[in-house]
Design an enzyme around this catalytic site. Structure first.
Site, PDB file in Angstrom:
ATOM      1  CE1 TYR A  56     118.679 -25.437  70.573  1.00 56.71           C
ATOM      2  CE2 TYR A  56     121.216 -25.076  68.904  1.00 56.71           C
ATOM      3  CZ  TYR A  56     119.839 -24.997  70.104  1.00 56.71           C
ATOM      4  OH  TYR A  56     120.252 -23.873  71.209  1.00 56.71           O
ATOM      5  CE1 TYR A  69     121.144 -20.344  69.996  1.00 60.04           C
ATOM      6  CE2 TYR A  69     121.500 -18.470  71.583  1.00 60.04           C
ATOM      7  CZ  TYR A  69     121.880 -19.634  71.503  1.00 60.04           C
ATOM      8  OH  TYR A  69     122.570 -20.889  71.977  1.00 60.04           O
TER       9      TYR A  69
END
Lengths: 393, 341
Positions: free
Chosen positions: A296, A346
């Protein structure tokens, strides 16, 4: 103790997404149903097959609205995971547990938003965060001083890490350069065809020192969905099953959302290490068995922490591990081959889960050779989650 | 008085002399007495109240006015100056031609020659002695009441000129007074306004809950406190209802020394929120007592580094909220005087 019960009992059989943009021009609900429809089509299933849904508490499209929009008649299971991107992998874990336990047969996980053209997370506390509740109380200790955004919150950890291990802004920058290199070769990515140099990273404006603009992920409009079924059912579907070998959540000691500033050692992320411990125990695998990783990358510094917490390198060694080329497609741990959230989109990490599926299927646009096991992680700084996706059940 | 020739003293002397010349005009009639072109009348009053949306009947209805004890319809007080306006034609002619030779014109010329060519009205105070009635014939005299010493303002340096306008009726009885003040300033000397410090009242406020209210109440008194478990003595911050170590609900507050060291810091640039000055430096401080705290850094961003000793200071956000900030510790001795801003 950690049970091995869940390992390999379920599989991701469908992934689907909208395009990733800065202004989708349509409703968040439409993005959600487009993503779910695409994932079901990928799996060779229809809306009528779905009987479970999982998503984020931050999701604005509730299960009932997605279900009624798609004509899904019944849902026997629905659950949501809090803490934003920390939940990137947890809804998949929820789906796996529901299917493995027999509560549901076909569970769809989705996340969709107009995060760039609508409410932007990078602008400060969202409008709803105005209640004097225990949920919001942590803001009392940072907001009045102007630490309002995730980048500002993260910068405090990044600065301490640099101080402790001698890492530099260029070490963080190499994460962004790698992400953009991968994105440049991924037609789905916002930065397709647009690589970044380390010099450009260094020249980009400050957001919150020590974070430059290009240390921060994008903001995106889009939707992503996955379909989880049992390993048995997966065999009957026209896709290569991607088995869920490990699925973990983690919430560490003295945990806060983005501002766990009161722990002894700010260079450690105990909730990430907690996920690592569970994944290795569930799957019987270890860091050396991971053929690729989706780490991430809301902010570049946390990629370094994750490499260390998952044991790919020692404490403080991540900067060298990256500089040595290990995260390249040809390296020992090809990482964020889709371009990450820095380069592709995102989507609260859900697009990373989808890339993990593609890596196991062998269909990434930056496909390394011989990928059997992929680590996928979720948002760092908050209670988090992680998966091991695997070619073997 | 010294006869020194040092420049500052000389400059001051020049200013004194100039002010003395300006003040020769004080007490003079600025302009000739002006007479209203029309007596106070219902038609103009009606236009005025309609334009203003004022529906008070005493301005238009004779009976309603009498019901209030008045002798008849009265004019709205704000119309005062309008009765003495010269009208468009005279106004345009005056603007096109040479200024009439009046004391006010000479005063303004004197100021203009010295570079004070900018003008802005700053004050307009009215005093009403009685209401104007239909038929009143008003006149106005204007006297130069005061010329101020040279003042430095945001617009530049200049002199304030105060005139007193006295309004009288057909019987020479005073009906109103108007004190009008202008600033004549030198626009070339105006400094670009320094960026004003952000108003901390605009900052994000803490959420005050039962578990943390004591801490903010102490901060309002500029006391930095830490929650302490009454049973095992463990300090905890941020506060909570129970001791994570021994699970006691009993707690008390202890005073922190206010001294600590910087554990980490952030220098924030974007996005910019109201109430904060950017680049914004925020520190995470290890207090001497062992707990950690986020606060403003009261100093330049370039000054801060991890490990530096700091001491608490305070910032008033508004009348109810005061929160800590930290500045570089000047020495190992007592903290510096608190700043009351």
């Amino acid at each position: 103790m950690t049970s091995t019960f869940l390992s390999g009992r379920t599989a991701v059989v469908g992934i689907g997404a909208t395009e990733f943009s800065k202004n989708s021009g349509r409703s968040e609900l439409q993005l959600a149903v487009e993503a779910v429809s695409a994932a079901l089509a990928d799996a060779g299933l229809s809306p009528a097959d779905v009987d479970g849904m999982t998503t984020f508490t931050m999701e604005t499209n509730p299960e009932n609205m997605v279900a009624r929009s798609l004509g899904i008649p019944e849902l026997k299971f629905f659950s949501r995971i809090p803490y934003g991107g920390g939940g990137a992998c947890a809804p998949v874990q929820q789906a796996a547990m529901a299917v493995a336990s027999g509560i549901a047969d076909v569970v769809v996980t989705y996340r969709a938003f107009n995060e760039r053209s609508g409410v932007r997370f990078g602008q400060g506390p969202p409008p709803a965060k105005t209640q004097a509740t225990s949920d919001n109380e942590y803001r009392s200790w940072v907001n009045p001083y102007g630490l309002l955004t995730p980048a500002q919150h993260t910068a405090m950890f990044a600065r301490r890490y640099m101080h402790t291990y001698g890492a530099t802004s260029e070490d963080y920058g190499r994460v962004a350069v790698l992400a953009r290199k991968h994105a440049a070769n991924n037609p789905r990515a916002w930065f397709y065809g647009k690589p970044l140099t380390l010099e450009e990273h260094q020249a980009s404006r400050w957001i919150a020192e020590p974070l430059h603009l290009f240390d921060c992920c994008q903001e995106t409009d889009g939707g992503q969905a996955m379909v989880v079924v049992s390993a048995e059912r997966a065999k009957d579907l026209p896709v290569t099953p991607v088995y869920i070998r490990g699925a973990a959540q983690g919430l560490g000691p003295d945990q806060y959302q983005m501002v766990s500033y009161y722990r002894e050692d700010l260079t450690r992320i105990p909730e990430v290490e907690l996920c690592a411990r569970q994944l290795w125990a569930q799957s019987g695998l270890g860091p050396a068995d991971m053929d690729a990783a989706i780490l991430y990358d809301h902010f570049t510094p946390y990629v370094l922490n994750q490499l260390e917490e998952y044991g790919f390198c020692g404490r403080g060694e991540a900067k060298d591990f990256i500089a040595d080329g290990n995260l390249e497609v040809t390296g020992s741990l090809p990482t964020n081959t889709h371009g990450g959230q820095i380069g592709e989109a995102y989507l609260h990490g859900t697009n990373g889960v989808a890339e993990g599926v593609r890596l196991v299927r062998g269909t990434s646009t930056n496909q390394p050779d011989g990928v059997r096991n992929v680590l996928v992680t979720a948002g760092v700084g908050v209670p988090t989650s992680a998966l091991i996706l695997s070619a073997e059940g | 008085m010294s006869t020194t020739t040092q420049a500052p003293a000389s400059e001051a002397t020049d200013q004194d002399a100039f002010l003395a010349r300006l003040r020769e005009f004080v007490g003079l009639e600025a302009t000739p007495t002006r007479y209203a072109q029309d007596a106070v009348n219902q038609a103009m009053i009606r236009h005025f109240v309609e334009a203003m949306g004022d529906e008070n009947p005493v301005y238009v209805d004779d009976r309603a006015a009498r019901d209030t004890g008045r002798e008849g319809v009265v004019a709205p007080p704000p119309m005062l100056s309008t009765w003495l306006m010269v009208g468009y034609k005279a106004h345009t002619a005056a603007a096109a031609g040479a200024a009439p030779d009046t004391p006010m014109a000479r005063l303004l010329a004197l100021l203009a020659d010295a570079g004070f060519v900018g003008v802005v009205a700053t004050n307009d105070e009215h005093e009403y002695v009685r209401e104007l009635r239909l038929g009143d014939e008003i006149k106005m005299t204007t006297v130069i009441e005061d010329v101020s010493p040279r003042k430095t303002t945001g617009l530049g340096t200049g002199h304030f000129i105060t005139t007193l306008r006295t309004y009288t009726d057909q019987n020479d009885e005073v009906v109103a007074r108007q004190r009008f003040r202008i600033l004549r300033f030198d626009p070339s000397g105006a400094k670009p306004a320094a960026p004003a410090a952000a108003d901390p009242a605009l900052r994000h406020k803490p959420f005050i809950l039962r578990d943390n209210a004591f801490w903010f109440a102490a901060a309002a008194q500029r006391r930095l406190v830490i929650q302490a478990c009454t049973d095992c003595g463990t300090l905890r911050h941020p506060p909570g209802p129970i001791c994570p170590s021994c699970h006691s609900y009993a707690w008390h507050e202890v005073e922190a020394s206010g001294r600590g060291t910087v554990h980490s810091y952030v220098v924030s640039h974007h996005p910019k929120a109201p109430g904060y000055d950017y680049p914004l430096t925020v520190v995470l401080v290890d207090l001497e007592e062992g707990t950690r705290l986020v606060a403003d850094f009261a100093g330049d961003a370039g000054e801060v580094e991890i490990g530096m000793p700091v001491q608490v200071d305070w910032l008033d956000y508004d009348e109810n909220l005061t929160l800590p900030r930290f500045r570089a510790a000047t020495s190992a001795s007592e903290p510096t005087e608190e700043e009351g801003n």
